[in-house]
Design an enzyme around this catalytic site. Structure first.
Site, mmCIF file in Angstrom:
data_model
loop_
_atom_site.group_PDB
_atom_site.id
_atom_site.type_symbol
_atom_site.label_atom_id
_atom_site.label_comp_id
_atom_site.label_asym_id
_atom_site.label_seq_id
_atom_site.Cartn_x
_atom_site.Cartn_y
_atom_site.Cartn_z
ATOM 1 N N GLU A 1 -6.401 -17.975 1.192
ATOM 2 C CA GLU A 1 -5.729 -18.394 2.315
ATOM 3 C C GLU A 1 -4.207 -17.895 2.482
ATOM 4 O O GLU A 1 -3.468 -18.395 3.190
ATOM 5 C CB GLU A 1 -5.515 -19.817 2.453
ATOM 6 C CG GLU A 1 -4.544 -20.546 1.709
ATOM 7 C CD GLU A 1 -4.900 -20.601 0.237
ATOM 8 O OE1 GLU A 1 -6.078 -19.785 -0.373
ATOM 9 O OE2 GLU A 1 -4.262 -21.471 -0.651
ATOM 10 N N ASP B 1 1.304 -18.791 3.097
ATOM 11 C CA ASP B 1 0.197 -19.509 2.733
ATOM 12 C C ASP B 1 0.008 -20.588 3.577
ATOM 13 O O ASP B 1 0.959 -21.484 4.031
ATOM 14 C CB ASP B 1 0.610 -20.128 1.268
ATOM 15 C CG ASP B 1 -0.455 -20.625 0.681
ATOM 16 O OD1 ASP B 1 -1.490 -19.838 0.292
ATOM 17 O OD2 ASP B 1 -0.564 -21.937 0.557
#
Ligand code: C2E
Ligand code: C2E
Length: 168
Positions: free
Chosen positions: A85, A42
């Protein structure tokens, strides 16, 4: 037909593999009882990046991190866009020790090479032959490790194996 197949296996924004391709490969590997390592990635503080600089820069950041990942894993490894993301890597036949080493290499590469500088956090899980793990269990461990990485300062790798959380 080839074009269509390419669209299904490739993530449009990052040119990494798609989530469905990653899913398929992991299911296959579990069915065939192959060892493997799973890394959930992440981009740290991504919401702030998006809110501050806009979605275009946000997309550029995702692309840049994806490119760094792709350049630093082997052709036989599967780097994919998980969604938003979040990225993920499936490392077929790779031990937990090597998997952690690879995740740490990526954290360092992104820290050193991204411009503007961003950092990533990684959650790692592993399955060995004969373990009869489910994909859900594997994902849950990696996701939990990623959560711990976020809670304990980001820009790092955390492993979750056999209910033991290890900070590397
Ligand atoms: P290392 O970098 O310490 O990696 C140790 C082991 O981790 C490797 O043993 C391999 O089993 C696994 N590994 C590391 N990175 C990756 C990766 O990106 N993908 C996958 N699937 N596995 C990975 P191996 O293959 O015996 O390599 C021994 C050493 O040879 C490596 O130690 C590294 O120093 C060097 N090496 C091998 N291939 C490359 C390469 O393509 N580029 C660079 N720079 N060094 C390499
Ligand atoms: P590749 O196997 O597709 O690996 C791409 C990049 O992933 C490597 O770029 C390196 O940054 C990273 N990488 C892969 N495996 C390892 C590893 O075991 N340890 C470390 N530290 N990094 C790894 P790089 O180094 O520029 O290598 C480009 C290509 O050259 C590799 O593509 C591979 O085809 C070949 N290569 C380089 N070193 C070795 C080696 O020691 N053994 C073999 N069999 N091939 C190598």
């Amino acid at each position: 037909r080839e074009e269509l197949e390419k669209m299904v296996v490739t993530d449009h924004l990052t040119k990494l593999f798609s989530r469905s391709y990653l899913d398929e490969k992991i299911h296959k590997s579990l069915n065939e009882d192959q060892e493997g390592t799973f890394i959930m990635i992440d981009i740290d503080n991504f919401k702030m990046i998006n809110d501050t600089f806009g979605h275009q820069i946000g997309d550029d950041v995702i692309i840049q991190v994806a490119n760094l990942i792709n350049a630093n894993i082997r052709g036989s490894d599967i780097g994919a866009r998980w969604g938003g993301e979040e990225l993920a890597i499936y490392l077929p036949g790779v031990s937990l020790t090597s998997g952690v080493l690879i995740a740490e290499r990526l954290v360092t590469k992104v820290f050193e090479s991204s411009e503007p500088q961003v950092t990533i956090s990684c959650g790692v899980s592993h399955w060995s032959k004969g373990r009869k793990d489910s994909y859900a269990a594997l994902f849950k461990r990696a996701d939990k490790a990623l959560y711990v990485a976020k809670q304990t300062g980001k820009n790092k790798v955390i492993v979750q194996e056999n209910d033991i959380v290890l900070e590397k």
